[in-house]
Design a protein around this motif. Structure first.
Motif, short mmCIF file in Angstrom:
data_model
loop_
_atom_site.label_atom_id
_atom_site.label_comp_id
_atom_site.label_asym_id
_atom_site.label_seq_id
_atom_site.Cartn_x
_atom_site.Cartn_y
_atom_site.Cartn_z
N LEU A 82 39.84 48.23 38.53
CA LEU A 82 39.71 47.24 37.47
C LEU A 82 39.72 45.84 38.07
O LEU A 82 40.57 45.51 38.89
N VAL A 83 38.78 45.02 37.64
CA VAL A 83 38.72 43.63 38.08
C VAL A 83 39.29 42.71 37.00
O VAL A 83 40.14 41.87 37.26
N ALA A 84 38.79 42.85 35.78
CA ALA A 84 39.23 41.99 34.67
C ALA A 84 39.10 42.78 33.38
O ALA A 84 38.15 43.55 33.21
N THR A 95 44.98 41.41 22.65
CA THR A 95 46.06 41.04 23.58
C THR A 95 45.48 40.19 24.70
O THR A 95 44.34 39.75 24.64
N TYR A 96 46.33 39.95 25.69
CA TYR A 96 45.94 39.01 26.74
C TYR A 96 44.92 39.59 27.69
O TYR A 96 44.91 40.78 27.98
N THR A 97 44.09 38.72 28.23
CA THR A 97 43.20 39.07 29.32
C THR A 97 44.00 39.21 30.61
O THR A 97 44.94 38.45 30.84
N ASN A 98 43.65 40.19 31.41
CA ASN A 98 44.35 40.33 32.68
C ASN A 98 43.35 40.58 33.81
O ASN A 98 42.24 41.06 33.58
N TYR A 99 43.78 40.22 35.00
CA TYR A 99 42.95 40.31 36.20
C TYR A 99 43.72 41.03 37.30
O TYR A 99 44.95 40.94 37.38
N THR A 100 42.98 41.69 38.16
CA THR A 100 43.63 42.24 39.33
C THR A 100 44.07 41.08 40.22
O THR A 100 43.43 40.02 40.25
N ASP A 101 45.15 41.25 40.96
CA ASP A 101 45.75 40.13 41.68
C ASP A 101 44.77 39.46 42.64
O ASP A 101 44.80 38.23 42.80
N SER A 102 43.92 40.23 43.27
CA SER A 102 43.05 39.67 44.31
C SER A 102 41.99 38.71 43.77
O SER A 102 41.39 37.96 44.54
N VAL A 103 41.75 38.70 42.45
CA VAL A 103 40.72 37.82 41.90
C VAL A 103 41.30 36.73 41.01
O VAL A 103 40.55 35.87 40.52
N LYS A 104 42.59 36.74 40.79
CA LYS A 104 43.21 35.73 39.92
C LYS A 104 42.94 34.33 40.46
O LYS A 104 43.08 34.06 41.64
N GLY A 105 42.54 33.45 39.55
CA GLY A 105 42.22 32.09 39.93
C GLY A 105 40.80 31.90 40.44
O GLY A 105 40.35 30.77 40.62
N MET A 144 27.64 40.12 24.33
CA MET A 144 27.54 40.04 25.78
C MET A 144 28.90 39.70 26.39
O MET A 144 29.74 39.07 25.76
N ALA A 145 29.08 40.13 27.63
CA ALA A 145 30.24 39.76 28.42
C ALA A 145 29.76 39.20 29.74
O ALA A 145 28.66 39.50 30.20
N TYR A 146 30.62 38.39 30.34
CA TYR A 146 30.27 37.73 31.59
C TYR A 146 31.44 37.82 32.56
O TYR A 146 32.59 37.94 32.15
N LEU A 147 31.12 37.74 33.84
CA LEU A 147 32.14 37.63 34.87
C LEU A 147 31.71 36.50 35.80
O LEU A 147 30.76 36.67 36.58
N GLN A 148 32.39 35.37 35.68
CA GLN A 148 32.13 34.24 36.57
C GLN A 148 32.97 34.45 37.82
O GLN A 148 34.20 34.56 37.73
N MET A 149 32.32 34.50 38.98
CA MET A 149 33.01 34.76 40.23
C MET A 149 32.83 33.57 41.15
O MET A 149 31.69 33.23 41.53
N ASN A 150 33.93 32.93 41.51
CA ASN A 150 33.92 31.78 42.40
C ASN A 150 34.67 32.10 43.69
O ASN A 150 35.44 33.06 43.75
N SER A 151 34.46 31.28 44.68
CA SER A 151 35.14 31.44 45.97
C SER A 151 35.06 32.88 46.46
O SER A 151 36.07 33.48 46.85
N LEU A 152 33.87 33.42 46.44
CA LEU A 152 33.69 34.82 46.80
C LEU A 152 34.03 35.08 48.25
O LEU A 152 33.79 34.22 49.13
N ARG A 153 34.57 36.27 48.49
CA ARG A 153 35.00 36.69 49.82
C ARG A 153 34.26 37.97 50.20
O ARG A 153 33.82 38.73 49.32
N PRO A 154 34.14 38.26 51.49
CA PRO A 154 33.48 39.51 51.89
C PRO A 154 34.12 40.73 51.25
O PRO A 154 33.41 41.70 50.93
N GLU A 155 35.42 40.71 51.03
CA GLU A 155 36.09 41.86 50.43
C GLU A 155 35.77 42.03 48.94
O GLU A 155 36.18 43.03 48.33
N ASP A 156 35.06 41.08 48.35
CA ASP A 156 34.59 41.24 46.97
C ASP A 156 33.30 42.06 46.90
O ASP A 156 32.84 42.39 45.80
N THR A 157 32.75 42.38 48.05
CA THR A 157 31.52 43.17 48.09
C THR A 157 31.75 44.54 47.46
O THR A 157 32.66 45.27 47.85
N ALA A 158 30.93 44.86 46.47
CA ALA A 158 31.09 46.11 45.73
C ALA A 158 29.97 46.24 44.71
O ALA A 158 29.23 45.27 44.46
N VAL A 159 29.90 47.41 44.11
CA VAL A 159 29.09 47.58 42.90
C VAL A 159 30.00 47.26 41.72
O VAL A 159 31.09 47.82 41.60
#
Length: 120
Positions: free
Chosen positions: A47-49, A55-65, A77-92
């Motif tokens: 789970l990412v987000a 209830t409240y939105t929650n995020y996995t720790d590695s993507v918080k902020g 529609m839903a969206y996922l805005q991803m900033n400050s991307l890291r190589p470890e974010d590589t995934a489907v």
């Protein structure tokens, strides 16, 4: 039934940004939970987000902020805005929706997945 179609994945350099979109089509009466999951090579789906209706939105720790989940109720529609991307974010990345419809009751739906690759 509901069909989820994702878009917005691709190749980005470390530190870059991407926005994933997920469009839901079908006879949705109400949505209960929007979420984004991801699966890296050789790993399980995580789970990412998660954005429940009541209830409240929650995020996995590695993507918080860095990542933000949002929705457009009019467009379904839903969206996922991803900033400050890291190589470890590589995934489907997979879009998930739990929604209620008169024909099926409450049910889980998944998108087909979109590849996000973070590399220089």
């Amino acid at each position: 039934q509901v069909q989820l179609v994702e878009s917005g994945g691709g190749l980005v350099q470390p530190g870059g940004s991407l926005t994933l979109s997920c469009a839901a089509s079908g006879n949705i009466v109400t949505w209960n939970i929007w979420a984004w999951y991801r699966q890296a090579p050789g790993k399980g789906r995580e789970l990412v987000a998660r954005m429940p209706r009541t209830t409240y939105t929650n995020y996995t720790d590695s993507v918080k902020g860095r990542f933000t989940i949002s929705r457009d109720n009019v467009k379904n529609m839903a969206y996922l805005q991803m900033n400050s991307l890291r190589p470890e974010d590589t995934a489907v990345y997979y879009c998930y929706l739990n929604a209620y419809g008169w024909q099926w009751g409450s049910k889980d739906f998944w998108g087909q997945g979109t590849q996000v690759t973070v590399s220089s």
